[in-house]
Design an enzyme around this catalytic site. Structure first.
Site, short mmCIF file in Angstrom:
data_model
loop_
_atom_site.label_atom_id
_atom_site.label_comp_id
_atom_site.label_asym_id
_atom_site.label_seq_id
_atom_site.Cartn_x
_atom_site.Cartn_y
_atom_site.Cartn_z
NE ARG A 138 53.05 -67.57 -2.74
CZ ARG A 138 52.01 -68.21 -2.77
NH1 ARG A 138 50.79 -67.71 -3.50
NH2 ARG A 138 51.78 -69.10 -1.86
CG HIS B 141 53.04 -67.93 3.46
ND1 HIS B 141 52.57 -68.19 2.37
CD2 HIS B 141 53.97 -68.95 4.05
CE1 HIS B 141 52.73 -69.11 2.06
NE2 HIS B 141 53.79 -69.74 2.92
CB CYS C 144 50.69 -71.61 3.86
SG CYS C 144 52.21 -72.65 4.20
ZN LIG Z 1 53.77 -71.70 3.14
#
Ligand SMILES: [Zn+2]
Length: 210
Positions: free
Chosen positions: A48, A103, A106
């Site tokens: 993503r 991010h 995670c």
């Molecule tokens: Zn990650």
């Protein structure tokens, strides 16, 4: 089943050849024998996180290394793909900036939080020992993260921890002293699309885009 999934990639490549490549032919021609990226981008393998999409960059712009948990292993006697890539980026490509980007949601930090489900993955378990430093750099809980606030604070902590590991890399430290490299720690939120940047003075994350 597998065939169908591959078909999607093959169709995508055909579209690239027919619709995208012709328009960028001169750009690819220039890039065919050399690259001069200005940014080293270290991020998670997570599907993503799509750097070129969220930063408006393209071929030749970002020199990227990705791994589970956007880790920069602390230097040991062993060589590894991450630190070798960093060294090449700094010493040979002479990138001007190194960006360490974590991010939301995670999986690497989730696994570190619940410490389960890694029994069948001895390599992953060993790799994730590299995110231990996240605990001592955990950030204040942010109400905006809702029910995921605890995980998000640990993920941000991991960015700070890996940023320190990055700065400790000999090539990075040297380039920093010579004033030819700046390092940055980012947190990318998948839900909102927003990036936060770690402010070393304030010791907290602030919106990148203001
Ligand atoms: Zn990650």
């Amino acid at each position: 089943m597998g065939e169908d999934h591959m078909e999607r990639l093959i169709e995508g490549h055909k579209r690239f050849l027919a619709e995208v490549f012709p328009g960028k032919k001169s750009q690819f021609h220039l890039l065919a024998e050399t690259q001069a990226p200005e940014w080293l981008f270290i991020t998670c393998s997570d599907s993503r996180v799509v750097p070129d999409l969220i930063l408006g960059t393209g071929p030749g712009d970002l020199f990227i290394t990705r791994n589970a948990g956007n880790v920069v292993p602390v230097t040991t006697g062993d060589v590894d793909g991450v630190t070798a890539t960093i060294e090449y980026a700094v010493e040979v490509l002479k990138v001007k900036h190194a960006i360490l980007c974590g991010h939301s949601d995670c999986g690497a930090l989730k696994a570190a939080l619940d410490r389960k489900g890694l029994e069948s993955m001895p390599k992953a378990r060993r790799w994730l020992s590299h995110v231990e430093g996240a605990w001592s750099h955990r950030q204040a809980l942010n109400p905006a993260d809702g029910e995921h606030a605890e995980l998000a604070s640990l993920i941000r902590g991991n960015v700070v921890a890996q940023l320190l590991n990055l700065k400790a890399q000999p090539s990075v430290a040297r380039a920093g002293v010579e004033g030819r490299l700046t390092v940055h720690g980012w947190y990318y939120d998948i839900l909102t699309g927003r990036i936060e940047q770690y402010d070393e003075g304030a010791k907290r994350f602030l919106p990148l885009a203001g």
